[in-house]
Design a protein around this motif. Sequence first.
Motif, PDB file in Angstrom:
ATOM      1  N   VAL A  47      -1.677  -5.464   2.628  1.00 42.74           N
ATOM      2  CA  VAL A  47      -0.301  -5.151   2.264  1.00 42.74           C
ATOM      3  C   VAL A  47      -0.094  -3.651   2.289  1.00 42.74           C
ATOM      4  CG1 VAL A  47       1.291  -5.058   0.303  1.00 42.74           C
ATOM      5  CG2 VAL A  47       0.260  -7.222   0.977  1.00 42.74           C
ATOM      6  N   VAL A  48       1.039  -3.239   2.864  1.00 41.55           N
ATOM      7  CA  VAL A  48       1.380  -1.823   2.977  1.00 41.55           C
ATOM      8  C   VAL A  48       2.563  -1.541   2.065  1.00 41.55           C
ATOM      9  CG1 VAL A  48       2.162   0.011   4.522  1.00 41.55           C
ATOM     10  CG2 VAL A  48       0.559  -1.727   5.356  1.00 41.55           C
ATOM     11  N   SER A  50       3.991   1.522  -1.316  1.00 47.63           N
ATOM     12  CA  SER A  50       3.688   2.667  -2.156  1.00 47.63           C
ATOM     13  C   SER A  50       2.847   2.220  -3.343  1.00 47.63           C
ATOM     14  CB  SER A  50       4.980   3.324  -2.644  1.00 47.63           C
ATOM     15  OG  SER A  50       5.698   2.418  -3.470  1.00 47.63           O
ATOM     16  N   ALA A  51       2.143   3.177  -3.957  1.00 44.55           N
ATOM     17  CA  ALA A  51       1.290   2.845  -5.087  1.00 44.55           C
ATOM     18  C   ALA A  51       2.101   2.286  -6.252  1.00 44.55           C
ATOM     19  CB  ALA A  51       0.517   4.086  -5.534  1.00 44.55           C
ATOM     20  N   LYS A  52       3.335   2.774  -6.418  1.00 41.74           N
ATOM     21  CA  LYS A  52       4.173   2.347  -7.535  1.00 41.74           C
ATOM     22  C   LYS A  52       4.549   0.874  -7.434  1.00 41.74           C
ATOM     23  CE  LYS A  52       8.619   3.293  -9.747  1.00 41.74           C
ATOM     24  NZ  LYS A  52       9.847   4.120  -9.728  1.00 41.74           N
ATOM     25  N   SER A  53       4.850   0.399  -6.225  1.00 42.96           N
ATOM     26  CA  SER A  53       5.330  -0.979  -6.055  1.00 42.96           C
ATOM     27  C   SER A  53       4.283  -1.900  -5.434  1.00 42.96           C
ATOM     28  CB  SER A  53       6.581  -0.980  -5.162  1.00 42.96           C
ATOM     29  OG  SER A  53       6.272  -0.458  -3.878  1.00 42.96           O
ATOM     30  N   ARG A  54       3.035  -1.464  -5.392  1.00 45.31           N
ATOM     31  CA  ARG A  54       2.014  -2.242  -4.686  1.00 45.31           C
ATOM     32  C   ARG A  54       1.788  -3.608  -5.320  1.00 45.31           C
ATOM     33  NH1 ARG A  54      -1.469  -1.921  -0.789  1.00 45.31           N
ATOM     34  NH2 ARG A  54      -3.484  -2.969  -0.901  1.00 45.31           N
ATOM     35  N   VAL A  55       1.675  -3.648  -6.643  1.00 48.81           N
ATOM     36  CA  VAL A  55       1.428  -4.934  -7.313  1.00 48.81           C
ATOM     37  C   VAL A  55       2.573  -5.897  -7.042  1.00 48.81           C
ATOM     38  CG1 VAL A  55       1.172  -6.068  -9.551  1.00 48.81           C
ATOM     39  CG2 VAL A  55       0.007  -3.895  -9.115  1.00 48.81           C
ATOM     40  N   ALA A  56       3.812  -5.396  -7.141  1.00 47.87           N
ATOM     41  CA  ALA A  56       4.974  -6.257  -6.901  1.00 47.87           C
ATOM     42  C   ALA A  56       5.015  -6.726  -5.456  1.00 47.87           C
ATOM     43  CB  ALA A  56       6.259  -5.500  -7.236  1.00 47.87           C
ATOM     44  N   ILE A  58       2.464  -7.121  -3.412  1.00 49.13           N
ATOM     45  CA  ILE A  58       1.408  -8.122  -3.219  1.00 49.13           C
ATOM     46  C   ILE A  58       1.861  -9.467  -3.761  1.00 49.13           C
ATOM     47  CG2 ILE A  58      -0.917  -8.804  -3.930  1.00 49.13           C
ATOM     48  CD1 ILE A  58      -1.736  -5.887  -3.766  1.00 49.13           C
ATOM     49  N   ASP A  59       2.549  -9.467  -4.903  1.00 49.38           N
ATOM     50  CA  ASP A  59       3.084 -10.724  -5.443  1.00 49.38           C
ATOM     51  C   ASP A  59       4.070 -11.359  -4.462  1.00 49.38           C
ATOM     52  OD1 ASP A  59       1.622 -10.612  -7.725  1.00 49.38           O
ATOM     53  OD2 ASP A  59       3.228  -9.831  -8.998  1.00 49.38           O
ATOM     54  N   LYS A  60       4.934 -10.536  -3.879  1.00 44.98           N
ATOM     55  CA  LYS A  60       5.897 -11.049  -2.900  1.00 44.98           C
ATOM     56  C   LYS A  60       5.182 -11.611  -1.679  1.00 44.98           C
ATOM     57  CE  LYS A  60       9.697  -7.877  -4.022  1.00 44.98           C
ATOM     58  NZ  LYS A  60      10.572  -6.806  -3.485  1.00 44.98           N
ATOM     59  N   PHE A  61       4.149 -10.886  -1.219  1.00 43.12           N
ATOM     60  CA  PHE A  61       3.392 -11.374  -0.067  1.00 43.12           C
ATOM     61  C   PHE A  61       2.723 -12.709  -0.370  1.00 43.12           C
ATOM     62  CE2 PHE A  61      -0.813 -11.858   1.819  1.00 43.12           C
ATOM     63  CZ  PHE A  61      -0.479 -11.936   3.164  1.00 43.12           C
ATOM     64  N   CYS A  62       2.120 -12.831  -1.546  1.00 46.98           N
ATOM     65  CA  CYS A  62       1.451 -14.084  -1.922  1.00 46.98           C
ATOM     66  C   CYS A  62       2.443 -15.239  -1.927  1.00 46.98           C
ATOM     67  CB  CYS A  62       0.787 -13.942  -3.281  1.00 46.98           C
ATOM     68  SG  CYS A  62      -0.639 -12.831  -3.306  1.00 46.98           S
ATOM     69  N   GLU A  63       3.641 -14.993  -2.451  1.00 49.83           N
ATOM     70  CA  GLU A  63       4.645 -16.044  -2.494  1.00 49.83           C
ATOM     71  C   GLU A  63       5.066 -16.461  -1.082  1.00 49.83           C
ATOM     72  OE1 GLU A  63       8.688 -16.634  -5.022  1.00 49.83           O
ATOM     73  OE2 GLU A  63       8.714 -15.036  -3.536  1.00 49.83           O
ATOM     74  N   LEU A 188       5.127 -10.387   7.730  1.00 52.04           N
ATOM     75  CA  LEU A 188       4.984  -9.256   8.649  1.00 52.04           C
ATOM     76  C   LEU A 188       5.493  -7.974   8.010  1.00 52.04           C
ATOM     77  CD1 LEU A 188       6.136 -10.883  12.020  1.00 52.04           C
ATOM     78  CD2 LEU A 188       3.807 -10.238  11.382  1.00 52.04           C
ATOM     79  N   LYS A 189       6.592  -8.078   7.292  1.00 51.93           N
ATOM     80  CA  LYS A 189       7.151  -6.906   6.615  1.00 51.93           C
ATOM     81  C   LYS A 189       6.179  -6.348   5.594  1.00 51.93           C
ATOM     82  CE  LYS A 189      10.678  -5.714   3.173  1.00 51.93           C
ATOM     83  NZ  LYS A 189       9.729  -5.443   2.096  1.00 51.93           N
ATOM     84  N   TYR A 190       5.633  -7.226   4.747  1.00 48.18           N
ATOM     85  CA  TYR A 190       4.771  -6.759   3.665  1.00 48.18           C
ATOM     86  C   TYR A 190       3.448  -6.192   4.175  1.00 48.18           C
ATOM     87  CZ  TYR A 190       8.049  -9.477   0.849  1.00 48.18           C
ATOM     88  OH  TYR A 190       9.194  -9.980   0.259  1.00 48.18           O
ATOM     89  N   THR A 191       3.019  -6.616   5.350  1.00 49.59           N
ATOM     90  CA  THR A 191       1.762  -6.113   5.900  1.00 49.59           C
ATOM     91  C   THR A 191       1.980  -4.970   6.891  1.00 49.59           C
ATOM     92  OG1 THR A 191       1.826  -7.901   7.548  1.00 49.59           O
ATOM     93  CG2 THR A 191       0.481  -8.250   5.569  1.00 49.59           C
ATOM     94  N   GLY A 192       3.198  -4.450   6.980  1.00 55.83           N
ATOM     95  CA  GLY A 192       3.458  -3.243   7.748  1.00 55.83           C
ATOM     96  C   GLY A 192       3.645  -3.429   9.235  1.00 55.83           C
TER      97      GLY A 192
END
Length: 307
Positions: A47-48, A50-56, A58-63, A188-192
Amino acid sequence: MEAYLPAVEKFATEHPIFATALAAFGVTFIRLALTTFLFKPFGQLFVVSSAKSRVATIDKFCESAWFLTYYTTTFTYGIYTLWDAPWLWDYDHYWIGWPNQPFPFWMRAWYLFQLGNYVSASLFVLLGPYFSTSARTHHKDFEIMIVHHVVTVGLISLSDWCGYHRVGSVVLLVHDVSDIFLEFAKCLKYTGHDNAKNPAFGVFAVVFFISRLILHPWIVLYPVVIRSRYFMENVPLGRTWDILLGTLQCMHVYWIYLIIRMALRLAKEGDAGRDIRSDDEDDPYDEVDAKDKGKKVPKVNNKKKAQ
């Protein structure tokens, strides 16, 4: 294993509510297991953001990865098993032989799995804020998503109860196919993969328009609302079916409006990266976190005041 199928089918027939609860539990277990052991480790690597929103993110990508897996599996299974079914190609066969149409185990299992998924998805949407940062709870069409899940659960349950399994199976196929491309574009979006996400979104928009605004009225609404009256004098819960399917079609129109708006933004800005159901341009997780703390999200103004 085949020796147990009659007993399983009998149990699902005689105890539909309990069977649905078990199916919902099973789907939830599979979703959580895949998220924990596959999607999240993959997201942490690829997942690509910023550090600030990375956890969120990753959650979106998992969903999205879960729904991509789910819709691809159910649509492929449905097409494979229904390909030779006469009602897939001729909607009059929805009603020929009713109410004594056979309901094979493979279709009952598919029905039960789909019903369990929508019950599980409804619980994730409703209870997500209490257990995780579930992305689906932050969409501005949150209420419409809840209505959609309730209508879908109602349609699957009624089609099972009234013996409308043939038309119900086509409804499931028509609705599953476009979501495959939506969730793929979001992954595709979440993985850059910026060069691939916009074409994938374009494919989704075309498939959604064809399946929801052309095929659904043509091979679902018309046969149920009009053609069924030629085969049955009294359609069981006929008006209820009309209302539920009509409500579903209204939601399709609303979503195509959002898709067109996103497509226009794509043509103008060259980026369809944001989810069409996101609240705004900012990260919705920040807003929800602040609401949970009883605080109002501050508006940041980067413009300098006039001296």
